[in-house]
Design an enzyme around this catalytic site. Structure first.
Site, PDB file in Angstrom:
ATOM      1  N   TYR A   1       0.844  -1.201   0.000  1.00 46.87           N
ATOM      2  CA  TYR A   1       0.000   0.000   0.000  1.00 46.87           C
ATOM      3  C   TYR A   1       0.875   1.245   0.000  1.00 46.87           C
ATOM      4  CZ  TYR A   1      -2.955   3.706   1.881  1.00 46.87           C
ATOM      5  OH  TYR A   1      -3.590   4.904   2.089  1.00 46.87           O
TER       6      TYR A   1
ATOM      7  N   GLU B   1     -11.460   5.936   4.939  1.00 50.21           N
ATOM      8  CA  GLU B   1     -10.966   6.780   6.041  1.00 50.21           C
ATOM      9  C   GLU B   1     -12.039   6.994   7.100  1.00 50.21           C
ATOM     10  OE1 GLU B   1      -7.950   7.576   6.634  1.00 50.21           O
ATOM     11  OE2 GLU B   1      -6.963   7.432   4.698  1.00 50.21           O
TER      12      GLU B   1
ATOM     13  N   TRP C   1      -5.260   1.775  10.484  1.00 50.17           N
ATOM     14  CA  TRP C   1      -5.402   1.709   9.034  1.00 50.17           C
ATOM     15  C   TRP C   1      -5.193   0.281   8.521  1.00 50.17           C
ATOM     16  CZ3 TRP C   1      -7.960   3.816   5.479  1.00 50.17           C
ATOM     17  CH2 TRP C   1      -7.635   3.647   4.129  1.00 50.17           C
TER      18      TRP C   1
END
Length: 187
Positions: A18, A40, A48
């Site tokens: 990522y 988000e 995350w």
């Protein structure tokens, strides 16, 4: 020779991929901007990596983040989402996804695209910070405060300043790669 990466992603293959391929790359595509905005908002209060590990499940559950479909979700679809163990089953966040899709389309109507709207806050070009260590990067800024207030005024939910700042980092409006990171100069 090993590439120097931002410290927050090291040691996890999914995180590193990522980081190397997506995080901080400027995004101008409305579909991708919407996906990151929704991810988000679900991340709020969580890590995350938790969201990344569930990303494919989110894509399946939310019709590949098709905001036009999401904006028209009926209660039966919302109820089904709240039973889906592959995603974060937070009623407020699921409902916010539906209303955020509606608000997203209103912004598109007003500005021509969400991209035009969001990039106007940085005059169309990324802000390149000089972060020495990822822990030194701010969680929010006066700019993310401004964007957050404007999004909320337009009906968006779960878009506090910290969520907005993370969105701006992820979608390349702000380059917070560590200056020694191999991606710092690339994005």
């Amino acid at each position: 020779m090993k590439k120097h990466r931002c410290g927050w992603c090291e040691g996890d293959a999914l995180y590193e991929a990522y980081h190397d391929n997506e995080w901080g790359v400027p995004v101008y595509d409305d579909d991708t901007l919407f996906e990151f905005l929704i991810l988000e908002t679900f991340q709020a209060g969580l890590s995350w990596i938790t969201i990344l590990r569930k990303r494919e499940n989110f894509r399946k559950a939310f019709d590949n983040f098709n905001y036009k479909k999401i904006a028209n979700y009926q209660q039966t679809k919302i109820d089904a989402l709240l039973q889906d163990t592959g995603i974060i089953r937070n009623k407020l966040k699921v409902n916010a996804t539906v209303s955020n899709a509606q608000s997203f389309m209103k912004v598109q109507e007003e500005f021509g695209s969400f991209s035009e709207y969001i990039w106007s806050f940085v005059d169309g070009k990324p802000i390149k910070n000089s972060v020495k260590h990822y822990k030194d990067a701010p969680g929010n800024t006066p700019l993310s405060d401004t964007v957050s207030k404007d999004l909320k005024k337009r009906g968006f939910k779960f878009v506090g300043s910290t969520v907005v700042y993370a969105h701006m980092q992820a979608t390349g409006l702000i380059n917070d790669h560590e200056v020694k990171c191999f991606r710092y100069q690339e994005v």
